[in-house]
Design an enzyme around this catalytic site. Structure first.
Site, PDB file in Angstrom:
ATOM      1  N   HIS A 155       0.819  -1.213   0.000  1.00 59.52           N
ATOM      2  CA  HIS A 155       0.000   0.000   0.000  1.00 59.52           C
ATOM      3  C   HIS A 155       0.853   1.264   0.000  1.00 59.52           C
ATOM      4  CE1 HIS A 155      -3.783  -2.001   0.346  1.00 59.52           C
ATOM      5  NE2 HIS A 155      -3.517  -2.544   1.524  1.00 59.52           N
ATOM      6  N   CYS A 249      -0.225   1.916  -5.139  1.00 56.11           N
ATOM      7  CA  CYS A 249      -1.200   2.855  -5.696  1.00 56.11           C
ATOM      8  C   CYS A 249      -0.589   4.255  -5.786  1.00 56.11           C
ATOM      9  CB  CYS A 249      -2.442   2.914  -4.821  1.00 56.11           C
ATOM     10  SG  CYS A 249      -3.354   1.355  -4.725  1.00 56.11           S
TER      11      CYS A 249
END
Length: 268
Positions: A155, A249
């Site tokens: 992440h 991301c």
């Protein structure tokens, strides 16, 4: 009589206006309190996740102090970095490695391989529910870092943890200054990787290919992904090379990913 009725109507309007204002104020306070509670929950979760990984590092990592050369001509001696994989695998049998950057030094984490690509998205290394998740290898990779392309997901956390620091490679100076990172495996090996791709991609199918039918297909793939990079360093890659793809991301668009891809240059 008419004047009394007019005054009565005005009082009624003021009363209704006052009630409406009070209602709006109460709603605003409720929204503020609820938003504050949500923020507290988020930051508390971030704190707990970060604390867990700090404690894991303290438990399983041994690093000798960095030694400076005694004379200017002597090379700088790099500190020895070791990972206690026996303890890590006892804590979590899914452990397959440890990834470590000299810079950004925040990236120093265990790597796991789950049964699918969902399990560790919101589950920490010690199986706690947390948005930080865990760095994990794609379910279709072997998890031995011997595939032609091993994909590791993590992440991009707002508190700078996990793979958030990878976005520093958007800057050319940083890209050129810190082109290497290491992956340690339970068999006691340290593999050093050199970065040759860093950039934002939307069509992940291009960069995330890991199975190749021939040497030619693999080499064509290498040329293709070089075209997705912000920068094109002169890095030697051949048909026998093994690469690693780090994916996170961008927090800009749902379909976007920031990828850093590197080739293994040494193993010891």
């Amino acid at each position: 009589m008419a004047k009394k009725q007019e005054r009565s109507r005005k009082k009624g309007k003021k009363k209704k206006s006052g009630l409406l204002s009070n209602l709006i104020l109460i709603l605003a306070v409720c929204v503020f309190v609820f938003s504050g509670y949500q923020l507290y929950q988020i930051f508390s979760e971030y704190h707990e996740g970060k604390k867990e990984y700090e404690e894991i590092r303290e438990l399983v990592i041994q690093e000798e102090p960095k030694k400076e050369p005694e004379e200017e001509k002597e090379p700088e001696v790099q500190p020895r970095f070791t990972v206690d994989f026996a303890t890590l695998q006892q804590m979590n049998p899914d452990t397959v490695g440890w990834i470590r950057f000299e810079e950004p030094s925040e990236i120093s984490y265990p790597v796991v391989k789950g049964r699918d690509n969902e399990e560790y998205l919101t589950r920490t290394f010690e199986a706690n529910d947390n948005k930080l998740g865990t760095l994990f290898v794609d379910k279709d990779n072997t998890g031995t870092f011997t595939d032609r392309n091993t994909i590791i997901y993590g992440h991009n956390m707002k508190n700078g943890t996990m793979f958030a620091q990878l976005l520093k490679y958007k800057e050319q100076d940083f890209f050129e200054k810190y082109p290497y990172f290491s992956i340690y495996t339970p068999d006691g090996k340290e593999s050093k990787y050199q970065i040759f791709v860093a950039g934002v991609v939307e069509d992940t199918a291009v960069n995330y290919q890991f199975a190749f039918q021939s040497d030619e297909e693999f080499l064509n793939y290498i040329e293709t992904i070089k075209g997705t990079s912000l920068y094109t360093p002169n890095v030697e890659i051949n048909a026998a090379s093994q690469i690693v793809t780090l994916s996170t991301c961008t927090n800009v668009a749902d379909e976007e990913r920031f990828v850093v891809q590197a080739v293994k240059v040494s193993e010891q």
